[in-house]
Design an enzyme around this catalytic site. Structure first.
Site, PDB file in Angstrom:
ATOM      1  N   PHE A   1       0.854  -1.135  -0.085  1.00 26.66           N
ATOM      2  CA  PHE A   1      -0.029   0.094  -0.132  1.00 26.66           C
ATOM      3  C   PHE A   1       0.882   1.162  -0.120  1.00 26.66           C
ATOM      4  O   PHE A   1       1.537   1.506   0.788  1.00 26.66           O
ATOM      5  CB  PHE A   1      -0.987   0.148   1.278  1.00 26.66           C
ATOM      6  CG  PHE A   1      -1.933  -1.193   1.101  1.00 26.66           C
ATOM      7  CD1 PHE A   1      -3.255  -1.118   0.649  1.00 26.66           C
ATOM      8  CD2 PHE A   1      -1.345  -2.505   1.734  1.00 26.66           C
ATOM      9  CE1 PHE A   1      -4.061  -1.875   0.649  1.00 26.66           C
ATOM     10  CE2 PHE A   1      -2.449  -3.491   1.692  1.00 26.66           C
ATOM     11  CZ  PHE A   1      -3.657  -3.331   1.087  1.00 26.66           C
TER      12      PHE A   1
ATOM     13  N   ALA B   1       3.047   6.083   5.336  1.00 29.43           N
ATOM     14  CA  ALA B   1       2.250   6.015   6.371  1.00 29.43           C
ATOM     15  C   ALA B   1       2.709   6.989   7.506  1.00 29.43           C
ATOM     16  O   ALA B   1       1.641   7.667   8.230  1.00 29.43           O
ATOM     17  CB  ALA B   1       2.499   4.726   7.153  1.00 29.43           C
TER      18      ALA B   1
ATOM     19  N   LEU C   1       2.154  -1.702   4.661  1.00 28.71           N
ATOM     20  CA  LEU C   1       1.945  -0.303   4.345  1.00 28.71           C
ATOM     21  C   LEU C   1       3.229   0.576   4.297  1.00 28.71           C
ATOM     22  O   LEU C   1       4.196   0.248   5.136  1.00 28.71           O
ATOM     23  CB  LEU C   1       1.238   0.443   5.471  1.00 28.71           C
ATOM     24  CG  LEU C   1      -0.056  -0.264   6.065  1.00 28.71           C
ATOM     25  CD1 LEU C   1      -0.444   0.656   7.177  1.00 28.71           C
ATOM     26  CD2 LEU C   1      -0.759  -0.143   4.877  1.00 28.71           C
ATOM     27  N   CYS C   2       3.738   1.215   3.236  1.00 31.82           N
ATOM     28  CA  CYS C   2       4.962   2.042   3.067  1.00 31.82           C
ATOM     29  C   CYS C   2       5.076   2.911   4.277  1.00 31.82           C
ATOM     30  O   CYS C   2       4.063   3.738   4.581  1.00 31.82           O
ATOM     31  CB  CYS C   2       4.961   2.745   1.727  1.00 31.82           C
ATOM     32  SG  CYS C   2       6.344   3.904   2.088  1.00 31.82           S
ATOM     33  N   VAL C   3       6.339   2.810   4.984  1.00 31.97           N
ATOM     34  CA  VAL C   3       6.279   3.613   6.142  1.00 31.97           C
ATOM     35  C   VAL C   3       6.546   5.019   5.945  1.00 31.97           C
ATOM     36  O   VAL C   3       6.015   5.819   6.842  1.00 31.97           O
ATOM     37  CB  VAL C   3       7.754   3.031   6.802  1.00 31.97           C
ATOM     38  CG1 VAL C   3       9.096   3.164   5.912  1.00 31.97           C
ATOM     39  CG2 VAL C   3       8.162   3.737   8.311  1.00 31.97           C
TER      40      VAL C   3
END
Lengths: 135, 130
Positions: free
Chosen positions: B39, B82, B77-79
């Site tokens: 994501f 995010a 989820l991409c940090v």
């Protein structure tokens, strides 16, 4: 990971109006560590990402355009700019940053990273890729 | 076929995340392997457990969670994305001094390298949303 794939990052949107240009660049920089065969393509309003003299002080956002000049240091030296997209927007190569890379094999000679290609040529290049990231 | 799915839009405003969900589900049912669902951009908003859609509407987040748990799918989820958008797990809350978490079960937060690795390891990278 032994197998090398052809990765193309396709940039279609102007910078700052949306976050896509910057979040594309973030993938490119991280992805550089994976030693794949990487190229970048700029087309549609994406060509504005490479324009020189960007000044974002009036909009309170970080000017990330200097980052493109660092791509050569990440061994990313295939930067395709679509000719028609430039022309449709009244731009020429002179309006873009002069991006270069150093060729280790030729005593670190400085070479141009930007390659002007036609829409048809770019289509052919896309067809050759294993992975296309579209931003 | 081994697939990595990239989801670039959040839930509800655009159909992309619905389409990505149905594609992922159909691919698994057809016997394909989903290496990872990644994501990115506003897509990270698919991973907040705090959404409360009306009862007569689909619950997009819960649907992803159930799919992940049922088929043991790696959902990331991409940090960087995010952090910008306020998606927080235990580790991120501690690291950045936040007073709450909101990540939904079945999701984890990790780096963009996971997306690039998905592109390398999979036969196809399938992207949903702008």
């Amino acid at each position: 990971m032994s197998d090398t794939k052809k990765f193309m990052y396709i940039n279609r949107k102007a910078p700052y109006g949306t976050i896509y240009a910057w979040e594309s660049l973030e993938v490119v920089l991280i992805g550089a560590a994976f030693e794949q065969d990487v190229s970048l393509a700029f087309l549609d309003d994406g060509v504005f990402q490479l324009t020189r003299g960007q000044d974002t002080r009036g909009i309170g956002m970080k000017n990330f355009s200097p980052t493109y000049a660092a791509l050569g240091d990440y061994e990313i030296n295939k930067i395709y700019v679509e000719k028609e997209s430039l022309e449709e927007r009244g731009l020429t190569l002179d309006d873009l940053q002069h991006l270069v890379w150093e060729d280790e094999d030729e005593d670190y000679a400085e070479k141009d990273s930007i390659r002007l290609v036609s829409r048809t040529e770019l289509g052919d290049l896309m067809a050759e890729q294993d992975v296309l990231f579209n931003f | 076929m081994k697939l990595t799915i990239q989801v670039n839009e959040g839930p509800y405003q655009h159909q992309s995340s619905d389409t990505a969900y149905f594609f992922t589900k159909a691919a698994i049912e057809k016997g394909h392997e989903v290496f990872r669902v990644f994501f990115y951009h506003d897509g990270v908003n698919n991973g907040t457990r705090l959404t409360t859609p009306p009862q007569d509407d689909r619950n997009i987040v819960k649907r992803w969670t159930e799919l992940a748990q049922e088929h043991n799918i790696d959902m990331v989820l991409c940090v960087a994305a995010a952090q910008r958008r306020g998606l927080v797990d235990e580790g991120e809350a501690q690291r950045n001094g936040k007073d709450a978490t909101n990540i939904a079960p079945g999701f984890r937060i990790s780096g963009l390298g996971q997306l690039v690795e998905g592109g390398i390891q999979s036969d196809r990278l399938v992207v949903f949303g702008d």
